[in-house]
Scaffold this motif. Structure first.
Motif, PDB file in Angstrom:
ATOM      1  N   PHE A   1      -0.966   8.406  -9.935  1.00  0.00           N
ATOM      2  CA  PHE A   1      -0.762   9.522 -10.850  1.00  0.00           C
ATOM      3  C   PHE A   1      -1.408   9.199 -12.180  1.00  0.00           C
ATOM      4  CE2 PHE A   1       2.819   9.609  -7.920  1.00  0.00           C
ATOM      5  CZ  PHE A   1       2.558  10.832  -7.340  1.00  0.00           C
TER       6      PHE A   1
ATOM      7  N   ASN B   1       9.737  16.257  -9.070  1.00  0.00           N
ATOM      8  CA  ASN B   1       9.097  15.433 -10.100  1.00  0.00           C
ATOM      9  C   ASN B   1       7.749  14.917  -9.617  1.00  0.00           C
ATOM     10  OD1 ASN B   1      11.138  15.634 -12.011  1.00  0.00           O
ATOM     11  ND2 ASN B   1      12.179  13.792 -11.331  1.00  0.00           N
ATOM     12  N   ILE B   2       7.724  14.396  -8.423  1.00  0.00           N
ATOM     13  CA  ILE B   2       6.481  13.814  -7.918  1.00  0.00           C
ATOM     14  C   ILE B   2       5.439  14.912  -7.628  1.00  0.00           C
ATOM     15  CG2 ILE B   2       6.873  13.644  -5.419  1.00  0.00           C
ATOM     16  CD1 ILE B   2       6.002  10.634  -5.794  1.00  0.00           C
ATOM     17  N   GLU B   3       5.901  16.077  -7.190  1.00  0.00           N
ATOM     18  CA  GLU B   3       4.982  17.208  -7.010  1.00  0.00           C
ATOM     19  C   GLU B   3       4.394  17.638  -8.350  1.00  0.00           C
ATOM     20  OE1 GLU B   3       6.806  19.565  -3.151  1.00  0.00           O
ATOM     21  OE2 GLU B   3       7.761  19.869  -5.100  1.00  0.00           O
TER      22      GLU B   3
ATOM     23  N   MET C   1       3.964  15.701 -11.037  1.00  0.00           N
ATOM     24  CA  MET C   1       2.996  14.680 -11.424  1.00  0.00           C
ATOM     25  C   MET C   1       1.676  14.854 -10.676  1.00  0.00           C
ATOM     26  SD  MET C   1       5.295  11.260 -11.439  1.00  0.00           S
ATOM     27  CE  MET C   1       6.482  10.886 -12.706  1.00  0.00           C
TER      28      MET C   1
ATOM     29  N   TYR D   1       9.098   5.975  -8.449  1.00  0.00           N
ATOM     30  CA  TYR D   1       7.676   6.204  -8.727  1.00  0.00           C
ATOM     31  C   TYR D   1       7.378   6.397 -10.202  1.00  0.00           C
ATOM     32  CZ  TYR D   1       9.887  10.725  -8.477  1.00  0.00           C
ATOM     33  OH  TYR D   1      10.761  11.761  -8.653  1.00  0.00           O
ATOM     34  N   GLY D   2       8.395   6.631 -11.014  1.00  0.00           N
ATOM     35  CA  GLY D   2       8.181   6.912 -12.428  1.00  0.00           C
ATOM     36  C   GLY D   2       8.375   5.699 -13.306  1.00  0.00           C
TER      37      GLY D   2
ATOM     38  N   CYS E   1       5.543   9.257 -16.932  1.00  0.00           N
ATOM     39  CA  CYS E   1       6.596  10.246 -17.188  1.00  0.00           C
ATOM     40  C   CYS E   1       7.362   9.803 -18.430  1.00  0.00           C
ATOM     41  CB  CYS E   1       7.547  10.361 -15.991  1.00  0.00           C
ATOM     42  SG  CYS E   1       8.526   8.868 -15.693  1.00  0.00           S
TER      43      CYS E   1
END
Length: 146
Positions: free
Chosen positions: A2, A109-111, A113, A130-131, A137
């Motif tokens: 990301f 959230n991941i979508e 990003m 992942y953040g 983020c």
């Protein structure tokens, strides 16, 4: 991978206006799942709009908003979106706010990003999969909205 968080994006959202257009800030609204903090996200967006005025556009997708007329008139409702429409909304948005008290993973959230939308998430467990705060983020401590 990301893209790194653009602190300027957060500052820009706080100041409002990008190229003369309002900053688009969105959230997910699902009252049937209390851990998603549906009342908090509506209140956060409502307060942002009232504070920043025409420099921001605020809205939610998911379930309809049931609130006062002033909130309904202030927070745009995008509806229950199919995956392609959600991806379009996320690509068109500047900031996604997740006020959930708990997330197992936090797919939205991941979508966000992956769509290039900056994520501002509560410290809700799932974001840590992942953040990284300040890198891809911004993570805040969840607390009651007043």
């Amino acid at each position: 991978m990301f893209r790194p968080i653009d602190n300027w994006q957060i500052e820009k959202a706080a100041r409002g206006l990008k190229n003369g257009k309002p900053i688009k800030i969105i959230g997910f609204h699902r009252p049937a799942t209390p851990r998603r903090s549906p009342g908090d996200i509506i209140q956060i967006l409502y307060m942002l709009k009232n504070t920043l005025g025409k420099s921001v556009e605020v809205g939610v997708f998911g379930d309809p908003i049931e609130s006062t007329k002033s909130v309904i008139d202030t927070v745009k409702y995008y509806g229950r979106l199919k995956q392609n429409k959600l991806a379009e909304l996320l690509r068109d948005s500047d900031l996604f706010i997740d006020a959930s008290k708990f997330q197992g993973f936090g797919l939205t959230n991941i979508e966000s990003m992956a769509s290039g939308c900056t994520v501002l998430s509560s410290d809700n467990y799932g974001i840590h999969e992942y953040g990284i705060d300040g890198e891809n983020c911004r993570i805040f401590s969840p607390s009651p909205v007043s």
